[in-house]
Motif scaffolding. Structure first.
Motif, short mmCIF file in Angstrom:
data_model
loop_
_atom_site.label_atom_id
_atom_site.label_comp_id
_atom_site.label_asym_id
_atom_site.label_seq_id
_atom_site.Cartn_x
_atom_site.Cartn_y
_atom_site.Cartn_z
N GLY A 67 -18.25 -0.13 12.70
CA GLY A 67 -17.79 1.21 13.04
C GLY A 67 -17.01 1.90 11.94
O GLY A 67 -16.24 2.83 12.22
N GLU A 68 -17.17 1.44 10.72
CA GLU A 68 -16.45 2.02 9.57
C GLU A 68 -14.96 2.16 9.87
O GLU A 68 -14.34 3.19 9.60
N GLN A 69 -14.37 1.07 10.39
CA GLN A 69 -12.98 1.09 10.80
C GLN A 69 -11.99 0.66 9.72
O GLN A 69 -10.81 0.53 9.98
N ALA A 70 -12.52 0.43 8.51
CA ALA A 70 -11.65 0.14 7.37
C ALA A 70 -11.97 1.13 6.25
O ALA A 70 -12.40 0.75 5.16
N PRO A 71 -11.77 2.43 6.52
CA PRO A 71 -12.07 3.43 5.50
C PRO A 71 -10.97 3.43 4.43
O PRO A 71 -9.94 2.80 4.57
N GLY A 72 -11.23 4.15 3.40
CA GLY A 72 -10.21 4.30 2.37
C GLY A 72 -10.34 3.27 1.28
O GLY A 72 -11.11 2.32 1.36
N THR A 73 -9.56 3.49 0.25
CA THR A 73 -9.53 2.57 -0.89
C THR A 73 -8.66 1.37 -0.56
O THR A 73 -7.88 1.39 0.41
N MET A 74 -8.74 0.35 -1.38
CA MET A 74 -7.88 -0.81 -1.16
C MET A 74 -6.41 -0.42 -1.32
O MET A 74 -5.57 -0.92 -0.59
N GLU A 75 -6.13 0.47 -2.24
CA GLU A 75 -4.75 0.93 -2.40
C GLU A 75 -4.24 1.57 -1.10
O GLU A 75 -3.12 1.31 -0.66
N GLU A 76 -5.07 2.39 -0.47
CA GLU A 76 -4.69 3.03 0.79
C GLU A 76 -4.54 2.00 1.90
O GLU A 76 -3.58 2.08 2.69
N ILE A 77 -5.45 1.05 1.97
CA ILE A 77 -5.38 0.02 3.00
C ILE A 77 -4.11 -0.82 2.83
O ILE A 77 -3.36 -1.06 3.79
N MET A 78 -3.86 -1.26 1.61
CA MET A 78 -2.68 -2.09 1.36
C MET A 78 -1.39 -1.32 1.62
O MET A 78 -0.43 -1.88 2.17
N SER A 79 -1.35 -0.07 1.25
CA SER A 79 -0.17 0.76 1.49
C SER A 79 0.06 0.93 2.99
O SER A 79 1.19 0.78 3.48
N PHE A 80 -1.01 1.23 3.73
CA PHE A 80 -0.91 1.37 5.19
C PHE A 80 -0.37 0.08 5.83
O PHE A 80 0.54 0.12 6.66
N CYS A 81 -0.92 -1.05 5.43
CA CYS A 81 -0.53 -2.33 6.02
C CYS A 81 0.93 -2.67 5.70
O CYS A 81 1.67 -3.14 6.57
N ALA A 82 1.35 -2.41 4.47
CA ALA A 82 2.73 -2.69 4.08
C ALA A 82 3.70 -1.75 4.78
O ALA A 82 4.73 -2.18 5.33
#
Length: 162
Positions: A67-82
Protein backbone atom coordinates in the motif's frame (compact mmCIF):
# COMPACT_ATOMS: atom_id res chain seq x y z
CA UNK A 1 24.81 -18.92 3.14
CA UNK A 2 24.08 -17.71 6.64
CA UNK A 3 22.58 -14.47 7.91
CA UNK A 4 25.98 -13.00 8.68
CA UNK A 5 27.12 -13.36 5.05
CA UNK A 6 24.48 -10.88 3.90
CA UNK A 7 25.28 -7.25 3.18
CA UNK A 8 22.65 -4.51 3.25
CA UNK A 9 22.51 -0.76 2.83
CA UNK A 10 21.95 1.25 5.98
CA UNK A 11 19.76 4.32 6.22
CA UNK A 12 22.67 6.46 4.98
CA UNK A 13 23.08 4.20 1.92
CA UNK A 14 26.34 2.71 3.20
CA UNK A 15 26.92 -1.00 2.62
CA UNK A 16 26.97 -2.89 5.92
CA UNK A 17 27.61 -6.53 6.72
CA UNK A 18 25.20 -8.25 9.07
CA UNK A 19 28.27 -9.99 10.54
CA UNK A 20 28.58 -6.99 12.87
CA UNK A 21 25.55 -8.44 14.72
CA UNK A 22 27.08 -11.86 15.45
CA UNK A 23 26.33 -13.16 18.95
CA UNK A 24 23.42 -10.75 19.36
CA UNK A 25 19.74 -11.55 19.57
CA UNK A 26 18.07 -9.81 16.64
CA UNK A 27 14.53 -8.72 16.01
CA UNK A 28 14.22 -7.98 12.30
CA UNK A 29 11.15 -5.99 11.28
CA UNK A 30 9.82 -4.68 7.97
CA UNK A 31 8.25 -1.35 8.82
CA UNK A 32 6.26 1.52 7.35
CA UNK A 33 5.62 5.05 8.58
CA UNK A 34 2.03 5.30 7.37
CA UNK A 35 0.73 1.90 8.44
CA UNK A 36 -1.95 1.00 10.96
CA UNK A 37 0.84 -0.72 12.91
CA UNK A 38 3.31 2.21 12.87
CA UNK A 39 2.63 2.83 16.57
CA UNK A 40 4.51 -0.43 17.22
CA UNK A 41 7.68 1.68 16.90
CA UNK A 42 6.99 2.79 20.51
CA UNK A 43 7.10 -0.75 21.86
CA UNK A 44 10.04 -1.70 19.66
CA UNK A 45 12.03 1.23 21.03
CA UNK A 46 11.04 0.33 24.61
CA UNK A 47 12.25 -3.24 24.11
CA UNK A 48 15.45 -2.03 22.50
CA UNK A 49 16.21 0.33 25.38
CA UNK A 50 15.38 -2.34 27.95
CA UNK A 51 17.41 -5.20 26.43
CA UNK A 52 20.10 -3.67 24.24
CA UNK A 53 22.74 -3.84 26.97
CA UNK A 54 21.97 -7.58 27.31
CA UNK A 55 22.50 -8.19 23.60
CA UNK A 56 19.27 -7.35 21.75
CA UNK A 57 19.41 -5.37 18.53
CA UNK A 58 16.38 -4.43 16.46
CA UNK A 59 16.98 -4.10 12.73
CA UNK A 60 14.42 -1.92 10.95
CA UNK A 61 13.88 -2.44 7.23
CA UNK A 62 11.33 0.04 5.85
CA UNK A 63 9.19 -1.49 3.13
CA UNK A 64 6.99 0.39 0.69
CA UNK A 65 5.65 -2.80 -0.89
CA UNK A 66 2.31 -2.84 0.93
CA UNK A 67 0.00 0.00 0.00
CA UNK A 68 2.96 2.35 -0.43
CA UNK A 69 2.91 2.94 3.32
CA UNK A 70 6.60 3.84 3.56
CA UNK A 71 6.76 6.87 1.27
CA UNK A 72 9.49 9.43 1.38
CA UNK A 73 13.25 9.31 1.42
CA UNK A 74 15.24 7.45 4.03
CA UNK A 75 16.16 10.79 5.57
CA UNK A 76 12.45 11.59 5.97
CA UNK A 77 11.67 8.14 7.35
CA UNK A 78 14.52 8.23 9.85
CA UNK A 79 13.64 11.77 10.93
CA UNK A 80 9.97 10.81 11.42
CA UNK A 81 10.90 7.74 13.46
CA UNK A 82 13.36 9.63 15.66
CA UNK A 83 11.10 12.64 16.20
CA UNK A 84 7.84 10.75 16.69
CA UNK A 85 8.93 7.54 18.42
CA UNK A 86 12.48 8.22 19.61
CA UNK A 87 13.82 5.37 17.49
CA UNK A 88 17.49 4.73 18.20
CA UNK A 89 17.90 1.20 16.82
CA UNK A 90 19.53 0.61 13.41
CA UNK A 91 17.48 1.53 10.37
CA UNK A 92 18.31 0.32 6.91
CA UNK A 93 17.47 1.36 3.36
CA UNK A 94 14.02 0.55 2.03
CA UNK A 95 13.68 -2.98 0.74
CA UNK A 96 11.17 -5.37 -0.78
CA UNK A 97 10.30 -8.48 1.21
CA UNK A 98 8.60 -10.47 -1.56
CA UNK A 99 9.08 -11.02 -5.27
CA UNK A 100 11.93 -10.73 -7.75
CA UNK A 101 13.53 -7.73 -5.97
CA UNK A 102 13.26 -9.31 -2.52
CA UNK A 103 16.10 -8.48 -0.15
CA UNK A 104 18.48 -11.38 0.55
CA UNK A 105 17.72 -10.84 4.24
CA UNK A 106 14.11 -11.82 3.68
CA UNK A 107 15.01 -14.68 1.36
CA UNK A 108 17.08 -16.05 4.25
CA UNK A 109 14.47 -15.37 6.94
CA UNK A 110 11.64 -16.98 5.00
CA UNK A 111 13.74 -20.01 4.06
CA UNK A 112 14.59 -20.82 7.68
CA UNK A 113 11.32 -19.94 9.39
CA UNK A 114 8.74 -22.46 10.62
CA UNK A 115 7.67 -24.17 7.41
CA UNK A 116 4.04 -24.29 8.52
CA UNK A 117 3.86 -20.55 7.79
CA UNK A 118 3.40 -19.01 4.36
CA UNK A 119 6.71 -17.92 2.92
CA UNK A 120 5.10 -14.71 1.71
CA UNK A 121 5.25 -11.69 3.98
CA UNK A 122 1.67 -10.40 4.11
CA UNK A 123 2.13 -6.94 5.59
CA UNK A 124 4.41 -4.50 7.37
CA UNK A 125 5.58 -5.11 10.92
CA UNK A 126 6.17 -8.82 10.44
CA UNK A 127 8.83 -9.61 13.01
CA UNK A 128 11.54 -12.31 12.97
CA UNK A 129 13.39 -13.22 16.16
CA UNK A 130 16.93 -14.47 15.56
CA UNK A 131 19.08 -16.17 18.20
CA UNK A 132 22.73 -15.42 18.93
CA UNK A 133 23.76 -18.02 16.34
CA UNK A 134 21.86 -16.36 13.49
CA UNK A 135 19.05 -18.92 13.50
CA UNK A 136 15.41 -17.94 13.04
CA UNK A 137 13.63 -18.69 16.33
CA UNK A 138 10.15 -17.50 15.45
CA UNK A 139 8.16 -15.33 13.09
CA UNK A 140 5.51 -13.00 14.47
CA UNK A 141 2.79 -11.56 12.27
CA UNK A 142 1.92 -7.83 12.32
CA UNK A 143 -0.99 -8.23 14.77
CA UNK A 144 1.43 -9.56 17.40
CA UNK A 145 2.57 -6.53 19.35
CA UNK A 146 6.23 -6.26 20.32
CA UNK A 147 5.44 -6.50 24.05
CA UNK A 148 3.78 -9.86 23.39
CA UNK A 149 7.10 -11.32 22.26
CA UNK A 150 9.14 -10.02 25.17
CA UNK A 151 9.26 -13.46 26.84
CA UNK A 152 10.75 -14.95 23.66
CA UNK A 153 13.38 -12.20 23.59
CA UNK A 154 14.23 -12.83 27.24
CA UNK A 155 14.61 -16.56 26.60
CA UNK A 156 16.96 -15.92 23.67
CA UNK A 157 19.02 -13.50 25.70
CA UNK A 158 19.51 -16.12 28.43
CA UNK A 159 21.04 -18.58 25.95
CA UNK A 160 24.66 -18.15 25.05
CA UNK A 161 25.90 -18.70 21.51
CA UNK A 162 27.56 -21.97 20.64
Amino acid sequence: MNLYDIQVYDGDNQLQSLSQYKNQVLLIVNTATECEFTEQYDELEDLYEKYHEQGLTILDFPCNQFGEQAPGTMEEIMSFCADTYGVSFPQFAKIEVNGPNESPVYTYLKRYQDQSLSARIEWNFTKFLIDRNGQVVKRFEPLVRPYEIEIYIENCLKRKSY
